[in-house]
Design a protein around this motif. Structure first.
Motif, mmCIF file in Angstrom:
data_model
loop_
_atom_site.group_PDB
_atom_site.id
_atom_site.type_symbol
_atom_site.label_atom_id
_atom_site.label_comp_id
_atom_site.label_asym_id
_atom_site.label_seq_id
_atom_site.Cartn_x
_atom_site.Cartn_y
_atom_site.Cartn_z
ATOM 1 N N ARG A 156 4.132 47.873 13.281
ATOM 2 C CA ARG A 156 4.320 47.264 11.960
ATOM 3 C C ARG A 156 4.615 45.779 12.109
ATOM 4 O O ARG A 156 4.039 44.953 11.392
ATOM 5 C CB ARG A 156 5.466 47.934 11.201
ATOM 6 N N TYR A 157 5.479 45.403 13.054
ATOM 7 C CA TYR A 157 5.824 44.001 13.238
ATOM 8 C C TYR A 157 4.615 43.178 13.704
ATOM 9 O O TYR A 157 4.436 42.038 13.269
ATOM 10 C CB TYR A 157 6.991 43.840 14.212
ATOM 11 N N ILE A 158 3.795 43.757 14.552
ATOM 12 C CA ILE A 158 2.577 43.060 14.982
ATOM 13 C C ILE A 158 1.643 42.861 13.793
ATOM 14 O O ILE A 158 1.105 41.772 13.585
ATOM 15 C CB ILE A 158 1.870 43.807 16.138
ATOM 16 N N ARG A 159 1.464 43.889 13.013
ATOM 17 C CA ARG A 159 0.605 43.796 11.828
ATOM 18 C C ARG A 159 1.112 42.703 10.881
ATOM 19 O O ARG A 159 0.335 41.873 10.392
ATOM 20 C CB ARG A 159 0.577 45.162 11.131
ATOM 21 N N GLU A 160 2.416 42.685 10.629
ATOM 22 C CA GLU A 160 2.994 41.692 9.720
ATOM 23 C C GLU A 160 2.874 40.276 10.292
ATOM 24 O O GLU A 160 2.583 39.329 9.560
ATOM 25 C CB GLU A 160 4.451 42.035 9.419
ATOM 26 N N ALA A 161 3.116 40.130 11.594
ATOM 27 C CA ALA A 161 2.992 38.808 12.228
ATOM 28 C C ALA A 161 1.538 38.339 12.212
ATOM 29 O O ALA A 161 1.275 37.153 11.968
ATOM 30 C CB ALA A 161 3.531 38.847 13.652
ATOM 31 N N ASP A 162 0.593 39.256 12.455
ATOM 32 C CA ASP A 162 -0.826 38.905 12.399
ATOM 33 C C ASP A 162 -1.194 38.367 11.011
ATOM 34 O O ASP A 162 -1.967 37.418 10.890
ATOM 35 C CB ASP A 162 -1.703 40.113 12.717
ATOM 36 N N GLU A 163 -0.641 38.976 9.973
ATOM 37 C CA GLU A 163 -0.920 38.533 8.603
ATOM 38 C C GLU A 163 -0.304 37.161 8.324
ATOM 39 O O GLU A 163 -0.895 36.337 7.639
ATOM 40 C CB GLU A 163 -0.378 39.551 7.591
ATOM 41 N N ARG A 164 0.866 36.913 8.862
ATOM 42 C CA ARG A 164 1.589 35.663 8.575
ATOM 43 C C ARG A 164 1.192 34.500 9.483
ATOM 44 O O ARG A 164 1.404 33.336 9.143
ATOM 45 C CB ARG A 164 3.088 35.913 8.677
ATOM 46 N N TRP A 165 0.649 34.804 10.655
ATOM 47 C CA TRP A 165 0.374 33.744 11.630
ATOM 48 C C TRP A 165 -0.544 32.627 11.129
ATOM 49 O O TRP A 165 -0.275 31.456 11.376
ATOM 50 C CB TRP A 165 -0.148 34.346 12.939
ATOM 51 N N PRO A 166 -1.626 32.923 10.398
ATOM 52 C CA PRO A 166 -2.474 31.806 9.949
ATOM 53 C C PRO A 166 -1.705 30.729 9.173
ATOM 54 O O PRO A 166 -1.910 29.549 9.374
ATOM 55 C CB PRO A 166 -3.536 32.491 9.080
ATOM 56 N N ALA A 167 -0.799 31.131 8.297
ATOM 57 C CA ALA A 167 -0.005 30.159 7.541
ATOM 58 C C ALA A 167 1.047 29.496 8.421
ATOM 59 O O ALA A 167 1.308 28.296 8.293
ATOM 60 C CB ALA A 167 0.654 30.835 6.341
ATOM 61 N N LEU A 168 1.653 30.254 9.322
ATOM 62 C CA LEU A 168 2.693 29.718 10.194
ATOM 63 C C LEU A 168 2.131 28.730 11.212
ATOM 64 O O LEU A 168 2.818 27.800 11.629
ATOM 65 C CB LEU A 168 3.388 30.845 10.970
ATOM 66 N N SER A 169 0.905 28.941 11.636
ATOM 67 C CA SER A 169 0.350 28.181 12.748
ATOM 68 C C SER A 169 -0.080 26.763 12.386
ATOM 69 O O SER A 169 -0.377 25.978 13.262
ATOM 70 C CB SER A 169 -0.837 28.927 13.358
ATOM 71 N N ARG A 170 -0.096 26.452 11.117
ATOM 72 C CA ARG A 170 -0.553 25.108 10.700
ATOM 73 C C ARG A 170 0.500 24.060 10.923
ATOM 74 O O ARG A 170 1.639 24.233 10.891
ATOM 75 C CB ARG A 170 -0.926 25.118 9.233
#
Length: 155
Positions: free
Chosen positions: A141-155
């Motif tokens: 679940r945490y990997i799935r949630e991080a995968d979803e959030r990473w594009p916004a976080l990575s900028r």
């Protein structure tokens, strides 16, 4: 003939355009954020290949350094550097080397390089071993949630 004001504006525009072109060409600016744990080298200078080959955290050496996409990576050996050079995507940590649990919560947090796990051939790091234990309790679940959030976080 141009006035001094027109010449100044033309010069300023040229400088701005030159800066924008340089920024667009810079790999460091074109890539996502990478955690250096405050050292100037990815993951605080730890060897990203060693996690896969030695199954432990190993400090890299300034003698075996490579800049990849604007980020400095250090390796424990010339062999590890060569492995990374041949296939960097295989060894890059998830979420830019930031804490996998924090990324799932929408935050970027430094890591303890010793708090790591390889899951499905990917390197995940966490802030501490306590946080890693919490992350492990519902890892998928945490990997799935991080995968979803990473594009916004990575900028």
């Amino acid at each position: 003939m141009r006035s001094k004001r027109e010449a100044f504006i033309a010069h300023a525009v040229a400088l701005v355009l030159t800066g924008l072109l340089a920024a667009a060409a810079s790999p460091a600016l074109a890539q996502h954020r990478v955690n250096d744990n405050g050292t100037g080298a990815a993951i605080g200078g730890y060897d990203v290949v060693a996690y896969f080959t030695d199954h432990r955290a190993v400090v890299g050496s300034p003698d075996h350094t490579l800049t990849h996409e604007g980020v400095v990576y250090r390796f424990a050996s010339e062999e590890h550097l060569a492995l990374f050079r041949a296939s960097p995507a295989r060894y890059l940590p998830q979420y830019g080397g930031f804490c996998a649990y924090a990324a799932s919560q929408g935050r970027l947090v430094r890591v303890d390089p010793e708090a790591f796990r390889i899951v499905n051939g990917r390197l995940y790091l966490n802030f501490s071993r306590d946080i890693q234990a919490q992350w492990e309790a519902d890892r998928d679940r945490y990997i799935r949630e991080a995968d979803e959030r990473w594009p916004a976080l990575s900028r």
